[in-house]
Design a protein around this motif. Structure first.
Motif, PDB file in Angstrom:
ATOM      1  N   UNK A 274       0.647  -1.401  -0.580  1.00  0.00           N
ATOM      2  CA  UNK A 274      -0.201  -0.027  -0.222  1.00  0.00           C
ATOM      3  C   UNK A 274       1.039   1.305   0.213  1.00  0.00           C
ATOM      4  N   UNK A 275       2.028   1.341   1.074  1.00  0.00           N
ATOM      5  CA  UNK A 275       3.002   2.357   0.807  1.00  0.00           C
ATOM      6  C   UNK A 275       3.338   2.709  -0.535  1.00  0.00           C
ATOM      7  N   UNK A 276       3.915   1.404  -1.191  1.00  0.00           N
ATOM      8  CA  UNK A 276       4.882   1.687  -2.487  1.00  0.00           C
ATOM      9  C   UNK A 276       3.776   2.244  -3.437  1.00  0.00           C
ATOM     10  N   UNK A 277       2.491   2.010  -3.873  1.00  0.00           N
ATOM     11  CA  UNK A 277       1.449   2.290  -4.305  1.00  0.00           C
ATOM     12  C   UNK A 277       0.920   3.348  -4.387  1.00  0.00           C
ATOM     13  N   UNK A 278       0.800   4.051  -3.759  1.00  0.00           N
ATOM     14  CA  UNK A 278       0.622   5.181  -2.895  1.00  0.00           C
ATOM     15  C   UNK A 278       1.647   6.388  -3.445  1.00  0.00           C
TER      16      UNK A 278
END
Length: 301
Positions: A274-278
């Protein structure tokens, strides 16, 4: 539809509203023609919608425990599996978007205006004011952001509010530098001299004429910095100085899941994804905004 488009793209707008809406329409069209910018905008929009509608999207409570369901792998019942306390990771990631969005918005609202005003004042007045303000700015810029944020959080105490303040304190110097550089390019321009001859005070010139001209560059930098803000907040949460349990903050979730990384990989991997995607979404959107809003890029195109 055709008449509305013609009204938005009119060469001679009849009102400020028409001019602003036309500019927004052109910017949106240029962003949509950039594939990566469109992907970034879609990710950011998904983050905002997820944060708003989290209570309706998440199938379970983000803090509800069920020890008999602990460390279950991803399945139809638990899309991202469960953690060591039996909490649904998908629901926690969904609710964690609220914390992430709150952090990036508050840091941007605090740091960007402060840096914008300080840089504009330094660039407009010059002399000892410029040297003093930029000296303070250079002191902050000389230290790594994460280390400086750690020092402030350690002094203020752990917690999400103190983490936001610490990140904002470390973020404003970059905006001050950009604002000062922009101000230096036009502080002696003819239109500024004309405002002075009309009796405009320095405060009026800075607020009404200098700051609006620095806004485009500031928007680009803020959007590009969102990824760094998210990573810094996650880093503080990872070491226990950010959001405190049982809040579903992504960095804290990774920290708790590292114990199980070899056997129950999903506990730490899902919030990390989630951190990477955002972060990628904000980077893609920032690059697209730079191409659209930066006049130098437009001249090259």
């Amino acid at each position: 539809m055709a008449s509305a488009r013609a009204w938005l793209l009119a060469d001679s707008p009849t009102s400020r509203l028409q001019a602003n809406l036309g500019r927004l329409y052109r910017i949106t069209g240029m962003l949509l023609r950039n594939p990566l910018a469109a992907v970034g905008a879609a990710i950011v929009l998904a983050l905002v919608l997820t944060a708003i509608f989290a209570p309706w999207i998440a199938p379970y409570s983000p803090v509800g425990q069920s020890l008999q369901d602990r460390l279950l792998p991803p399945s139809a019942e638990h899309l991202m599996g469960t953690d060591e306390l039996g909490r649904d990771i998908y629901s926690r990631v969904i609710y964690g978007s609220q914390i992430t969005l709150t952090i990036v918005l508050l840091v941007a609202v605090i740091a960007a205006p402060v840096g914008l005003v300080i840089g504009a004042i330094a660039g407009y007045f010059g002399g000892w004011i410029d040297r003093a303000l930029m000296g303070i700015t250079d002191i902050f810029l000389s230290m790594p952001k994460l280390i400086l944020a750690l020092a402030f959080v350690a002094a203020l105490g752990p917690g999400i509010n103190n983490a936001i303040i610490a990140i904002a304190i470390t973020a404003w110097p970059a905006y001050a530098r950009i604002s000062r550089a922009e101000t230096l390019t036009f502080r002696n321009s003819e239109f500024i001299d004309a405002v002075r001859l009309q009796g405009g005070s320095p405060a009026r010139i800075i607020v009404r004429h200098v700051l609006p001209l620095c806004t485009s560059s500031m928007i680009i930098r803020v959007t590009l910095d969102m990824a760094g803000i998210i990573l810094t907040a996650a880093g503080l949460g990872f070491i226990g100085l950010g959001a405190q349990p049982p809040l579903p903050e992504w960095g804290a979730m990774i920290s708790r899941g590292r114990t199980f990384i070899l056997d129950q990989w999903w506990v730490a991997t899902m919030p990390g994804f989630a951190i990477i995607l955002v972060s990628l979404g904000f980077c893609f959107l920032g690059d697209g905004l730079r191409d659209v809003l930066d006049p130098k890029q437009g001249d090259k195109g």
